[in-house]
Scaffold this motif. Structure first.
Motif, mmCIF file in Angstrom:
data_model
loop_
_atom_site.group_PDB
_atom_site.id
_atom_site.type_symbol
_atom_site.label_atom_id
_atom_site.label_comp_id
_atom_site.label_asym_id
_atom_site.label_seq_id
_atom_site.Cartn_x
_atom_site.Cartn_y
_atom_site.Cartn_z
ATOM 1 N N CYS A 30 0.835 -1.208 0.000
ATOM 2 C CA CYS A 30 0.000 0.000 0.000
ATOM 3 C C CYS A 30 0.864 1.250 0.000
ATOM 4 O O CYS A 30 1.993 1.239 0.481
ATOM 5 C CB CYS A 30 -0.871 0.049 1.262
ATOM 6 N N HIS A 32 0.922 4.745 1.754
ATOM 7 C CA HIS A 32 0.373 5.510 2.876
ATOM 8 C C HIS A 32 0.820 6.953 2.700
ATOM 9 O O HIS A 32 2.010 7.224 2.551
ATOM 10 C CB HIS A 32 0.890 4.964 4.212
ATOM 11 N N LEU A 61 0.495 -4.592 3.178
ATOM 12 C CA LEU A 61 -0.880 -4.652 3.660
ATOM 13 C C LEU A 61 -1.005 -5.715 4.759
ATOM 14 O O LEU A 61 -1.776 -5.559 5.701
ATOM 15 C CB LEU A 61 -1.837 -4.952 2.504
ATOM 16 N N LEU A 73 -3.243 -7.116 9.650
ATOM 17 C CA LEU A 73 -3.469 -6.128 8.604
ATOM 18 C C LEU A 73 -2.723 -4.862 8.988
ATOM 19 O O LEU A 73 -2.553 -4.579 10.177
ATOM 20 C CB LEU A 73 -4.969 -5.819 8.482
ATOM 21 N N TYR A 74 -2.283 -4.112 8.000
ATOM 22 C CA TYR A 74 -1.668 -2.820 8.275
ATOM 23 C C TYR A 74 -2.438 -1.785 7.476
ATOM 24 O O TYR A 74 -2.159 -1.544 6.309
ATOM 25 C CB TYR A 74 -0.185 -2.828 7.926
ATOM 26 N N LEU A 75 -3.436 -1.227 8.127
ATOM 27 C CA LEU A 75 -4.329 -0.245 7.511
ATOM 28 C C LEU A 75 -4.287 1.048 8.303
ATOM 29 O O LEU A 75 -3.963 1.042 9.482
ATOM 30 C CB LEU A 75 -5.781 -0.757 7.533
ATOM 31 N N SER A 76 -4.641 2.125 7.654
ATOM 32 C CA SER A 76 -4.814 3.408 8.328
ATOM 33 C C SER A 76 -5.563 4.332 7.386
ATOM 34 O O SER A 76 -5.776 4.007 6.213
ATOM 35 C CB SER A 76 -3.465 4.025 8.704
ATOM 36 N N ALA A 79 -3.751 5.061 4.059
ATOM 37 C CA ALA A 79 -3.641 4.090 2.966
ATOM 38 C C ALA A 79 -4.648 4.437 1.878
ATOM 39 O O ALA A 79 -5.849 4.306 2.070
ATOM 40 C CB ALA A 79 -3.879 2.677 3.487
ATOM 41 N N LEU A 94 -9.485 -1.504 0.190
ATOM 42 C CA LEU A 94 -9.065 -0.915 1.459
ATOM 43 C C LEU A 94 -10.268 -0.551 2.329
ATOM 44 O O LEU A 94 -10.245 -0.761 3.539
ATOM 45 C CB LEU A 94 -8.183 0.314 1.216
ATOM 46 N N THR A 98 -11.031 -2.192 5.911
ATOM 47 C CA THR A 98 -11.181 -1.315 7.070
ATOM 48 C C THR A 98 -12.525 -1.552 7.760
ATOM 49 O O THR A 98 -12.590 -1.608 8.992
ATOM 50 C CB THR A 98 -11.025 0.164 6.647
#
Length: 158
Positions: A30, A32, A61, A73-76, A79, A94, A98
């Motif tokens: 992703c 960011h 991700l 998961l690596y979301l924010s 992203a 995404l 989320t």
């Protein structure tokens, strides 16, 4: 009044994904970007210097915690794109991830009281503040322990 902080456990959210989705996203990278997240709030006027300063950072991700090896998961809100995907397709994925990760079963809500201290591992937790009356006093302090490298430099999540 208000201003609660919600913490989403991205380990549990990853664990709850079906195997097909896990296989689909395991190698995705992703972008960011602070400009993306701020842009979604209507902040669109950036100087050339700010555009250079806030260039997107590539992050996996799915990341593997470097100490205990658990995947998450690596979301924010930062992203906004996935390498190799069209923007609409990436943003839909995404958004879906989320929505999945912020279901009630994965979220702890902290209702702040005077002198509270909360610690979390940003590598496997997503957080957000809820609305509050900004005319009321609010004093929050943050300390951050820096990581070692962007997640794309880490081993694949498999």
């Amino acid at each position: 009044k208000g201003g609660n902080t919600e913490f989403a456990d991205m380990r549990a959210a990853y664990d709850a994904l079906d195997d097909e989705t896990k296989a689909e996203i395991v190698d995705m990278i992703c972008e960011h970007s602070l400009m993306y997240s701020r842009g979604s709030l209507g902040f669109l006027d950036y100087t050339e210097e700010e555009k250079q300063m806030f260039k997107p950072v590539l992050q996996r991700l799915v990341r593997t915690h470097p100490v205990h090896g658990r995947k998450s998961l690596y979301l924010s809100s930062h992203a906004g794109a996935i390498v190799g995907m069209s923007v609409p397709e990436a943003r839909l994925l995404l958004r879906d991830l989320t929505e999945h990760a912020t279901q009630r079963e994965f979220v702890y809500v902290h209702k702040w009281a005077l002198h509270d201290l909360v610690m979390w591992d940003n590598r496997q937790t997503m957080h957000r503040v809820r609305r509050y009356d900004q005319s009321q006093p609010r004093d929050m302090r943050r300390a951050t322990v820096a990581g070692t490298a962007p997640t794309v430099a880490q081993q694949a999540a498999e």
